[in-house]
Write a protein that holds these residues in place. Structure first.
Motif, short mmCIF file in Angstrom:
data_model
loop_
_atom_site.label_atom_id
_atom_site.label_comp_id
_atom_site.label_asym_id
_atom_site.label_seq_id
_atom_site.Cartn_x
_atom_site.Cartn_y
_atom_site.Cartn_z
N ILE A 91 0.92 -0.98 0.01
CA ILE A 91 -0.08 0.01 0.09
C ILE A 91 0.97 1.27 -0.11
O ILE A 91 1.50 1.40 0.88
N ALA A 92 0.67 2.02 -1.08
CA ALA A 92 1.63 3.00 -1.21
C ALA A 92 0.89 4.41 -0.65
O ALA A 92 -0.06 4.62 -0.68
N GLN A 93 2.18 5.43 -0.25
CA GLN A 93 1.69 6.71 -0.11
C GLN A 93 1.08 6.75 1.11
O GLN A 93 -0.12 7.62 1.08
N ILE A 94 1.35 6.19 2.28
CA ILE A 94 0.70 6.46 3.23
C ILE A 94 1.56 7.61 4.22
O ILE A 94 2.65 7.65 4.88
N TYR A 95 1.07 8.94 3.87
CA TYR A 95 1.81 9.98 4.16
C TYR A 95 1.33 10.84 5.57
O TYR A 95 2.19 11.74 5.86
N ASN A 96 0.35 10.30 6.32
CA ASN A 96 0.28 10.76 7.51
C ASN A 96 -0.49 9.97 8.44
O ASN A 96 -1.07 8.95 8.16
N ARG A 97 -0.45 10.36 9.71
CA ARG A 97 -1.24 9.29 10.79
C ARG A 97 -2.60 9.25 10.57
O ARG A 97 -3.28 7.86 10.71
N LEU A 98 -3.43 9.85 10.00
CA LEU A 98 -4.65 9.75 9.55
C LEU A 98 -5.00 8.98 8.73
O LEU A 98 -5.88 7.75 8.58
N GLN A 123 -0.26 -1.37 15.66
CA GLN A 123 0.67 -0.47 16.10
C GLN A 123 0.83 0.47 14.83
O GLN A 123 1.41 1.42 15.15
N LEU A 124 0.23 0.33 13.77
CA LEU A 124 0.53 1.02 12.65
C LEU A 124 0.43 2.66 12.75
O LEU A 124 1.10 3.35 12.35
N ASP A 125 -0.57 3.08 13.32
CA ASP A 125 -0.89 4.33 13.49
C ASP A 125 -0.19 5.13 14.90
O ASP A 125 -0.99 6.24 15.09
N HIS A 126 0.63 4.30 15.56
CA HIS A 126 1.06 4.64 16.80
C HIS A 126 2.32 5.83 16.64
O HIS A 126 2.51 6.58 17.66
N LYS A 136 -5.36 1.10 8.60
CA LYS A 136 -5.49 0.08 9.81
C LYS A 136 -6.84 -0.51 10.04
O LYS A 136 -7.00 -1.88 10.19
N VAL A 137 -7.76 0.50 10.12
CA VAL A 137 -9.02 -0.07 10.43
C VAL A 137 -9.52 -0.72 9.31
O VAL A 137 -10.24 -1.84 9.63
N LEU A 138 -9.27 -0.75 8.15
CA LEU A 138 -9.74 -1.61 7.13
C LEU A 138 -8.91 -2.85 7.00
O LEU A 138 -9.80 -3.74 6.72
N LEU A 139 -7.80 -2.87 7.27
CA LEU A 139 -6.93 -3.93 7.08
C LEU A 139 -7.54 -5.10 8.30
O LEU A 139 -7.40 -6.11 8.22
N LEU A 140 -8.16 -4.40 9.40
CA LEU A 140 -8.32 -5.19 10.62
C LEU A 140 -9.62 -5.86 10.08
O LEU A 140 -10.06 -6.96 11.06
#
Length: 444
Positions: free
Chosen positions: A161-168, A207-210, A174-178
């Motif tokens: 998954i490309a371009q995860i550029y911020n915490r939001l 922990q992805l968005d921590h 993460k929520v979707l992957l769960l």
């Protein structure tokens, strides 16, 4: 002569520019950038006049509008006699919507477009992960991914998954992957792949968005689950069972011989629901899906239809029959949804030419439905036709006076009608009551 040259700036390290890109930059006086926020920009040859579209990012309300505006600007610049050189991060055909829009519109206007290739983020990211791109890897942009309602992945294949550029964005991903993976599923975040600042960090999914240090060049690698768990894998197993080297029993089956198993599995799903047993429900749903897969595979072998036809037809029907979700229609209640559903079904039949001057008022009620369930559907149609049914009290009195099959049938119909009027599913009510009595008898 009007023309557009689109240059890929690579993943971020100036040394990773192609020789052709270097030559182009030496011969270019003016360069338009989608964004200056790329490590290569600071090392561009000094003689180049550099301009960018970064100001549009501050004005745009959404990315679709932004990229449309950029594409229009590049087309305007490309119409000039000297044309334009437009540069984007990575490779022009990897994650660059502006390039797609420019190419489409330029083709309509017959403006020549030349693509100068660049190394994308994919190759250095895979190198950092030591993962083979041909190992069934799935690719997706983080923003596109996060906008979905369900993950667009098969969980038994690796994903990037490309371009995860911020915490939001990371949190939304993460929520979707769960929905597909366990919370402790290992994932790996790769930052600035192919540059001197490259980093590779592994963590459990939850922990992805921590973390707080996000960059524009971050990609997330999601390894596959450790066992087959997709429709594709299921269809492969079923096709193997039906193959010459498969199972003799499965190979002998056809649509007709499988009929009793479909009904049996459906009832076992109902039993699991009645018992509120989620573990049994998971297993029984699997057995029911197997019946769907078997019928689809048999149909494929006989050239009737494929599983893709089944799914495409279902998806199309769901979208068409829910214009209040996927279109601009509004509804005020669930009852109105049902009314719209019936109207749309009628419109579908008319579009297929399935008109009948004397339509069967009971069309669509499966003949094989259990009697109580069928009775409630028949009652609904009878009421719509203005028909009347005996009251339960009168039917009971008739049964008491003459306890025959005919009067018993009338009594059961009257009870089914009364249950429907009270919004009670008669079939479920009787089935659950039987289950309770059977459980009580076992305890004696």
């Amino acid at each position: 002569m009007a023309h557009i040259t689109i240059l890929g700036l690579g993943p971020g390290d100036f040394s990773l520019l192609t020789l052709r890109a270097h030559a182009l930059l030496q011969d270019t006086d003016e360069l338009w950038l989608r964004t200056r926020h790329h490590p290569v920009v600071d090392k561009l040859p000094a003689h180049i006049r550099v301009a960018s579209f970064d100001d549009l990012y501050e004005q745009a309300t959404d990315f679709a509008t932004l990229y449309d505006t950029i594409a229009s600007r590049v087309l305007d610049l490309g119409r000039r006699p000297e044309g334009v050189v437009y540069a984007v991060p990575g490779h022009p055909w990897v994650g660059e919507l502006t390039v797609r829009l420019i190419a489409q519109r330029a083709a309509d206007e017959r403006i020549p477009v030349h693509i100068e290739h660049g190394l994308s983020f994919i190759e250095p990211t895979l190198a950092a992960l030591q993962v083979d791109a041909l190992d069934n890897i799935q690719l997706c942009d983080a923003t596109t991914f996060a906008a979905r309602y369900a993950p667009p992945f098969e969980p038994d294949r690796p994903a990037l998954i490309a371009q995860i550029y911020n915490r939001l964005v990371a949190s939304e991903v993460k929520v979707l992957l769960l929905d597909l993976y366990p919370a402790d599923h290992p994932v790996t975040l790769v930052d600035a792949a192919g540059t001197a600042h490259e980093s590779v960090v592994s963590m459990p999914l939850y922990q992805l968005d921590h973390r707080d240090d996000w960059a524009l060049l971050s990609s997330l690698y999601v390894p596959p689950l450790n066992k087959p768990a997709s429709l594709t894998a299921l269809m492969d197993v079923v096709a193997h069972l039906r193959a010459p080297d498969g199972c003799p029993w499965d190979r002998e089956q056809d649509h007709r011989t499988l009929r009793p198993y479909l009904l049996e599995e459906a009832y076992e799903v109902l039993e699991a629901l009645d018992r509120d047993d989620v573990h049994a429900l998971r297993e029984e749903l699997g057995d029911l899906v197997l019946q769907v897969a078997l019928h689809a595979q048999i149909a494929t072998e006989y050239g009737e239809f494929t599983i893709a036809d089944v799914l495409a037809g279902l998806i199309e029907k769901l979208i068409y029959r829910h214009p209040h979700v996927f279109g601009d229609r509004t509804v005020q209640s669930a009852q109105e949804v049902l009314q719209n559903w019936e109207a749309l079904k009628s419109a579908e039949k008319a579009a297929r030419g399935e008109t009948n001057s004397n339509p069967d008022p009971f069309e669509g009620i499966p003949a094989a439905l259990p009697a109580l369930a069928k009775a409630q559907k028949v009652v609904k149609r009878l009421r719509a036709l203005g028909g009347t049914l005996p009251a339960a009290e009168d039917a009971w009195a008739a049964w008491r006076a003459d306890p025959s099959a005919k009067t018993l049938g009338a009594l059961l119909l009257a009870l089914a009608a009364e249950a429907r009027d009270q919004h009670v599913d008669a079939e479920t009510a009787l089935r659950e009551t039987l289950t309770r009595w059977m459980d009580q008898a076992r305890e004696v």
